[in-house]
Design a protein around this motif. Structure first.
Motif, short mmCIF file in Angstrom:
data_model
loop_
_atom_site.label_atom_id
_atom_site.label_comp_id
_atom_site.label_asym_id
_atom_site.label_seq_id
_atom_site.Cartn_x
_atom_site.Cartn_y
_atom_site.Cartn_z
N LYS A 225 0.86 -1.19 0.00
CA LYS A 225 0.00 0.00 0.00
C LYS A 225 0.89 1.23 0.00
O LYS A 225 1.67 1.45 0.94
CB LYS A 225 -0.90 0.01 1.24
CG LYS A 225 -1.87 -1.17 1.31
CD LYS A 225 -2.69 -1.13 2.59
CE LYS A 225 -3.63 -2.32 2.68
NZ LYS A 225 -4.40 -2.34 3.95
N SER A 226 0.80 2.02 -1.03
CA SER A 226 1.68 3.19 -1.17
C SER A 226 1.49 4.17 -0.01
O SER A 226 2.41 4.91 0.36
CB SER A 226 1.42 3.89 -2.50
OG SER A 226 0.06 4.28 -2.60
N GLY A 227 0.29 4.15 0.60
CA GLY A 227 0.05 5.05 1.72
C GLY A 227 0.93 4.76 2.92
O GLY A 227 1.18 5.66 3.75
N ASN A 228 1.44 3.53 3.02
CA ASN A 228 2.34 3.19 4.13
C ASN A 228 3.70 3.86 4.02
O ASN A 228 4.47 3.86 4.98
CB ASN A 228 2.55 1.66 4.20
CG ASN A 228 1.32 0.94 4.71
OD1 ASN A 228 0.48 1.54 5.39
ND2 ASN A 228 1.19 -0.34 4.38
N LEU A 229 3.99 4.45 2.84
CA LEU A 229 5.28 5.12 2.63
C LEU A 229 5.20 6.61 2.93
O LEU A 229 6.20 7.33 2.75
CB LEU A 229 5.75 4.92 1.19
CG LEU A 229 5.99 3.47 0.75
CD1 LEU A 229 6.44 3.42 -0.70
CD2 LEU A 229 7.04 2.80 1.64
N THR A 230 4.05 7.09 3.39
CA THR A 230 3.91 8.51 3.71
C THR A 230 3.45 8.69 5.16
O THR A 230 2.60 7.91 5.62
CB THR A 230 2.90 9.19 2.77
OG1 THR A 230 1.65 8.50 2.85
CG2 THR A 230 3.41 9.15 1.34
N PRO A 231 3.97 9.66 5.89
CA PRO A 231 5.11 10.49 5.49
C PRO A 231 6.39 9.66 5.40
O PRO A 231 6.60 8.77 6.23
CB PRO A 231 5.20 11.53 6.61
CG PRO A 231 4.62 10.83 7.80
CD PRO A 231 3.52 9.94 7.26
N PHE A 232 7.20 9.95 4.40
CA PHE A 232 8.35 9.09 4.12
C PHE A 232 9.45 9.23 5.17
O PHE A 232 10.09 8.24 5.53
CB PHE A 232 8.90 9.41 2.73
CG PHE A 232 10.03 8.49 2.31
CD1 PHE A 232 9.78 7.15 2.04
CD2 PHE A 232 11.32 8.97 2.20
CE1 PHE A 232 10.81 6.29 1.65
CE2 PHE A 232 12.35 8.13 1.81
CZ PHE A 232 12.10 6.78 1.53
N MET A 233 9.69 10.45 5.64
CA MET A 233 10.78 10.67 6.58
C MET A 233 10.24 11.39 7.83
O MET A 233 10.58 12.54 8.10
CB MET A 233 11.89 11.48 5.92
CG MET A 233 13.24 11.42 6.62
SD MET A 233 14.51 12.43 5.78
CE MET A 233 14.66 11.60 4.20
#
Length: 494
Positions: A225-233
């Protein structure tokens, strides 16, 4: 004699020709005890390219990826992927330096032996202590995590768990880590039997662990799920640095390859190729596993998660069998990496014992198997004690410190050896010299500064022990010391 001044004794270097001659069981310095307590016994060249590459891959995959995400992701969030990239770049730069040094000085002892040939005895002894800390503590950290996956497998397969009191370091209801002790005992038994048998077992296990990690990547990507990569840092660049510093011990495999220098067929060609092969395979798998894992599970859920990768598979599929298969793979993988890391430590002790840095008992080999049995038993006791009683996160950071110091010394050694012995035969040369070695040192220093304060306190204790042992024993018993002693003159002669 000028060579006997205090400063000169600290800086005396061991000729490369002597290191290589000793590795073949001849050409020992004057006054040196015979190898293994008898003439002609030395380590046997029985390891080929695939087995040596498997040693590097085996010592690396499993050292961290099966459990390090649980501590690294909370430090960096999804940007832990960048942490792996930073660690991999540092390891890649250093791998090129290791490849040159291993092809020029194909002996046991790894960066300890390289430092002895380039930077002098005092530095070499300090590096030797760092390596012992790196390997011993790393093996302990790995053994600790074995209990997590063993419990996961027993729970999924039989509905059983090892009692809490016997499956972790003291504190929080735990007494000691019994599975870790059993793992170390099994590994030491196999190593005592012989390196050829151990290398074959490890090569088979490496194949299994690669398949298991590919299975995880395939399953985890189905739940990406791309949402798991945000917020990235979410924790800033400082979190990326801290996580990179902590996980760097996951790249210990390069050093493990070089500890096998005296047991490799055609070492000038095989050593550098195995180092580079193992690094490429490991880096690709690490980054893919980290990306798939972060994409499949919110980063906030990684903290404190036991047997995390197996749990992710269970969550995605809603079934227990993929997680059970993965837990079995992790059990095999962690056995493999513990085997290789303890193997590496016994060979460093062997090299230091042969040089007189440690009592000659450490240089003894079994006439039957050609292995340092005494070293294996000593390492087994030490590693087992650490694994049974010290928490995992403390062990991981201490390992990273020792690894980074050793890697820095190897990179500096490349520069020194190029200047002092430019015509020395080398099976591989670092491209982009001297920029690559200097970048390697710079990246290592950057990661060292990201370690926790407690790690430096542990390092200071190790340094104090090193100073006490060196000045109390090693400087007086060094083979170079005895070789430099003047021969008594018979005044009654003639």
């Amino acid at each position: 004699m000028a060579s006997n001044t205090f400063g000169a004794r600290l800086l005396r270097r061991k000729p490369v020709s002597t290191l290589i001659a000793e590795s073949e069981g001849h050409g020992l310095p004057a006054g040196a005890p015979e190898e293994g307590g008898r003439s002609g016994i030395h380590l046997r060249r029985s390891i080929g390219l695939w087995q040596l590459s498997a040693i590097g891959i085996g010592a690396t995959i499993g050292t961290g990826i099966f459990f390090v995400l649980g501590s690294a992701v909370p430090q960096a969030g999804p940007a832990v992927i960048l942490s792996f990239v930073v660690a991999a770049v540092t390891a890649g730069l250093t791998a090129l330096c290791y490849a040159e040094m291993a092809s020029a000085i194909p002996v046991s002892g790894s960066s300890y032996s390289y430092a002895y040939a380039t930077l002098g005895e005092g530095v070499a002894f300090g590096v030797g202590i760092c390596l012992l800390m790196e390997y011993g503590v790393s093996a302990s950290a790995i053994a600790v995590s074995w209990a997590e996956y063993l419990n996961k497998f027993l729970d999924l397969a039989f509905g059983l768990r090892i009692p809490e009191q016997l499956s972790g370091a003291p504190g929080g209801g735990h007494w000691f880590n019994l599975p870790a002790l059993l793992l170390v005992a099994m590994v030491c038994f196999l190593l005592v039997r012989g390196v050829s048998e151990s290398a074959k077992v490890n090569a088979a296990m490496v194949g299994i662990k690669i398949v298991i990690l590919l299975l995880f990547i395939g399953v985890a990507l189905t739940g990406f799920k791309s949402g798991n990569l945000t917020p990235f840092m979410p924790l800033g660049i400082g979190g990326v640095q801290m996580a990179a510093s902590s996980i760097f011990f996951s790249f210990i495999g390069m050093d493990a390859v070089s500890t096998a220098g005296e047991e490799v067929k055609n070492p000038r060609r095989t050593l550098p190729m195995a180092i580079i092969i193992s690094l490429v395979v490991v880096t690709l798998l690490y980054i893919l596993v980290a990306l798939a894992g972060i994409g499949a599970q919110p980063w906030t859920e990684f903290g404190g998660q036991e047997a995390g990768l197996a749990q992710i598979m269970q969550n995605i599929t809603g079934q227990s069998w993929p997680a059970m298969i993965f837990a079995v793979g992790a059990i095999i993988s962690i056995f493999s990496v513990t085997l290789v890391v303890i193997y590496g430590q016994t060979r460093i002790l062997y090299s230091m014992g042969r040089d007189g840095m440690l009592p000659k008992r450490f240089a003894q080999l079994s006439p039957r198997t050609g292995t340092p049995v005494w070293n294996t038993l000593v390492v087994g006791v030490g590693v087992g004690a650490l694994a049974a009683f010290i928490p995992l996160d403390v062990l991981a950071d201490i390992t990273s410190l020792g690894t980074l110091i050793a890697f820095s010394v190897v990179s500096i050694g490349v520069i020194v050896l190029r200047r002092t012995q430019p015509d020395l035969p080398r099976g591989f040369k670092v491209p982009g010299y001297p920029v690559v070695p200097l970048l390697s040192v710079g990246f290592c220093i950057y990661l060292i500064t990201g370690l926790h304060a407690d790690t430096f306190r542990a390092g200071a204790i190790a340094l104090a022990v090193a100073v006490a042992v060196y000045f109390g024993y090693s400087i007086k018993h060094s083979r170079l010391e005895r070789a430099e002693q003047p021969v008594p003159v018979d005044t009654n002669a003639g």
